[in-house]
Design a protein around this motif. Sequence first.
Motif, mmCIF file in Angstrom:
data_model
loop_
_atom_site.group_PDB
_atom_site.id
_atom_site.type_symbol
_atom_site.label_atom_id
_atom_site.label_comp_id
_atom_site.label_asym_id
_atom_site.label_seq_id
_atom_site.Cartn_x
_atom_site.Cartn_y
_atom_site.Cartn_z
ATOM 1 N N GLY A 226 0.805 -1.220 0.000
ATOM 2 C CA GLY A 226 0.000 0.000 0.000
ATOM 3 C C GLY A 226 0.834 1.265 0.000
ATOM 4 N N GLU A 227 2.117 1.155 -0.254
ATOM 5 C CA GLU A 227 3.000 2.321 -0.288
ATOM 6 C C GLU A 227 3.054 2.897 -1.704
ATOM 7 N N LYS A 228 3.137 4.208 -1.789
ATOM 8 C CA LYS A 228 3.258 4.880 -3.082
ATOM 9 C C LYS A 228 4.735 4.939 -3.456
ATOM 10 N N VAL A 229 5.042 4.631 -4.707
ATOM 11 C CA VAL A 229 6.413 4.709 -5.217
ATOM 12 C C VAL A 229 6.453 5.847 -6.224
ATOM 13 N N SER A 230 7.394 6.756 -6.042
ATOM 14 C CA SER A 230 7.480 7.916 -6.919
ATOM 15 C C SER A 230 8.899 8.094 -7.432
ATOM 16 N N ILE A 231 9.015 8.270 -8.739
ATOM 17 C CA ILE A 231 10.282 8.649 -9.369
ATOM 18 C C ILE A 231 10.016 10.047 -9.916
ATOM 19 N N PRO A 232 10.456 11.095 -9.185
ATOM 20 C CA PRO A 232 10.089 12.471 -9.526
ATOM 21 C C PRO A 232 10.337 12.814 -10.998
ATOM 22 N N GLY A 233 9.319 13.394 -11.617
ATOM 23 C CA GLY A 233 9.394 13.803 -13.006
ATOM 24 C C GLY A 233 9.093 12.683 -13.987
ATOM 25 N N ILE A 234 9.147 11.432 -13.531
ATOM 26 C CA ILE A 234 8.945 10.300 -14.435
ATOM 27 C C ILE A 234 7.575 9.664 -14.208
ATOM 28 N N LEU A 235 7.361 9.086 -13.026
ATOM 29 C CA LEU A 235 6.082 8.446 -12.758
ATOM 30 C C LEU A 235 5.891 8.179 -11.284
ATOM 31 N N SER A 236 4.646 7.895 -10.938
ATOM 32 C CA SER A 236 4.327 7.437 -9.585
ATOM 33 C C SER A 236 3.357 6.270 -9.724
ATOM 34 N N VAL A 237 3.491 5.325 -8.805
ATOM 35 C CA VAL A 237 2.675 4.115 -8.812
ATOM 36 C C VAL A 237 2.120 3.935 -7.408
ATOM 37 N N GLU A 238 0.813 3.693 -7.310
ATOM 38 C CA GLU A 238 0.209 3.486 -5.999
ATOM 39 C C GLU A 238 -0.979 2.540 -6.079
ATOM 40 N N ARG A 239 -1.260 1.898 -4.964
ATOM 41 C CA ARG A 239 -2.419 1.017 -4.855
ATOM 42 C C ARG A 239 -3.632 1.866 -4.499
ATOM 43 N N VAL A 240 -4.744 1.598 -5.153
ATOM 44 C CA VAL A 240 -5.987 2.312 -4.878
ATOM 45 C C VAL A 240 -7.083 1.311 -4.534
ATOM 46 N N SER A 241 -7.999 1.738 -3.680
ATOM 47 C CA SER A 241 -9.121 0.887 -3.276
ATOM 48 C C SER A 241 -10.258 1.026 -4.267
ATOM 49 N N ARG A 242 -10.912 -0.077 -4.527
ATOM 50 C CA ARG A 242 -12.112 -0.065 -5.355
ATOM 51 C C ARG A 242 -13.274 -0.542 -4.498
ATOM 52 N N ALA A 243 -14.320 0.238 -4.472
ATOM 53 C CA ALA A 243 -15.498 -0.104 -3.680
ATOM 54 C C ALA A 243 -16.257 -1.253 -4.343
ATOM 55 N N ALA A 244 -17.026 -1.963 -3.539
ATOM 56 C CA ALA A 244 -17.906 -3.002 -4.084
ATOM 57 C C ALA A 244 -18.939 -2.326 -4.967
ATOM 58 N N ARG A 245 -19.337 -3.013 -6.027
ATOM 59 C CA ARG A 245 -20.292 -2.417 -6.949
ATOM 60 C C ARG A 245 -21.101 -3.505 -7.653
ATOM 61 N N THR A 246 -22.143 -3.063 -8.307
ATOM 62 C CA THR A 246 -22.975 -3.972 -9.089
ATOM 63 C C THR A 246 -22.551 -3.862 -10.543
ATOM 64 N N GLY A 247 -22.339 -5.007 -11.181
ATOM 65 C CA GLY A 247 -21.960 -5.034 -12.589
ATOM 66 C C GLY A 247 -22.978 -5.830 -13.380
ATOM 67 N N ARG A 248 -22.699 -5.971 -14.656
ATOM 68 C CA ARG A 248 -23.607 -6.715 -15.522
ATOM 69 C C ARG A 248 -22.791 -7.644 -16.408
ATOM 70 N N ASN A 249 -23.211 -8.902 -16.461
ATOM 71 C CA ASN A 249 -22.577 -9.873 -17.341
ATOM 72 C C ASN A 249 -22.945 -9.498 -18.780
ATOM 73 N N PRO A 250 -21.965 -9.158 -19.630
ATOM 74 C CA PRO A 250 -22.295 -8.709 -20.980
ATOM 75 C C PRO A 250 -22.931 -9.797 -21.850
ATOM 76 N N SER A 251 -22.668 -11.053 -21.536
ATOM 77 C CA SER A 251 -23.241 -12.146 -22.336
ATOM 78 C C SER A 251 -24.711 -12.375 -22.041
ATOM 79 N N THR A 252 -25.050 -12.372 -20.749
ATOM 80 C CA THR A 252 -26.416 -12.726 -20.349
ATOM 81 C C THR A 252 -27.242 -11.532 -19.900
ATOM 82 N N GLY A 253 -26.587 -10.430 -19.570
ATOM 83 C CA GLY A 253 -27.299 -9.267 -19.057
ATOM 84 C C GLY A 253 -27.620 -9.383 -17.579
ATOM 85 N N GLU A 254 -27.243 -10.491 -16.971
ATOM 86 C CA GLU A 254 -27.505 -10.731 -15.552
ATOM 87 C C GLU A 254 -26.669 -9.773 -14.697
#
Length: 92
Positions: free
Chosen positions: A41-69
């Motif tokens: 869960g630590e952020k890694v940063s290379i100044p001027g180049i890039l930063s990489v971090e873990r982000v949380s995703r909340a639970a959600r409702t999705g839809r199966n594209p094949s069945t629509g379920e």
Amino acid sequence: MAISRSDLVSALAEKAGTTKTEADAVLSALSDVLLDSVGKGEKVSIPGILSVERVSRAARTGRNPSTGETIEIPAGFGVKVSAGSKLKAAAK
């Protein structure tokens, strides 16, 4: 066109004035540090180049594209990679 790992190792070795074996070891070590840090869960940063971090995703409702379920997608984690100013400028 994508650059392969072997092309990246060759370019690193040339730029750093070192052997391909040593450059490959450094690239592997960088990968290990990124994986370990983001996994904790630590952020890694290379100044001027890039930063990489873990982000949380909340639970959600999705839809199966094949069945629509509707399905429940559990909460989890994702990875966010942000380009730094030098990387953005190089892309122009």
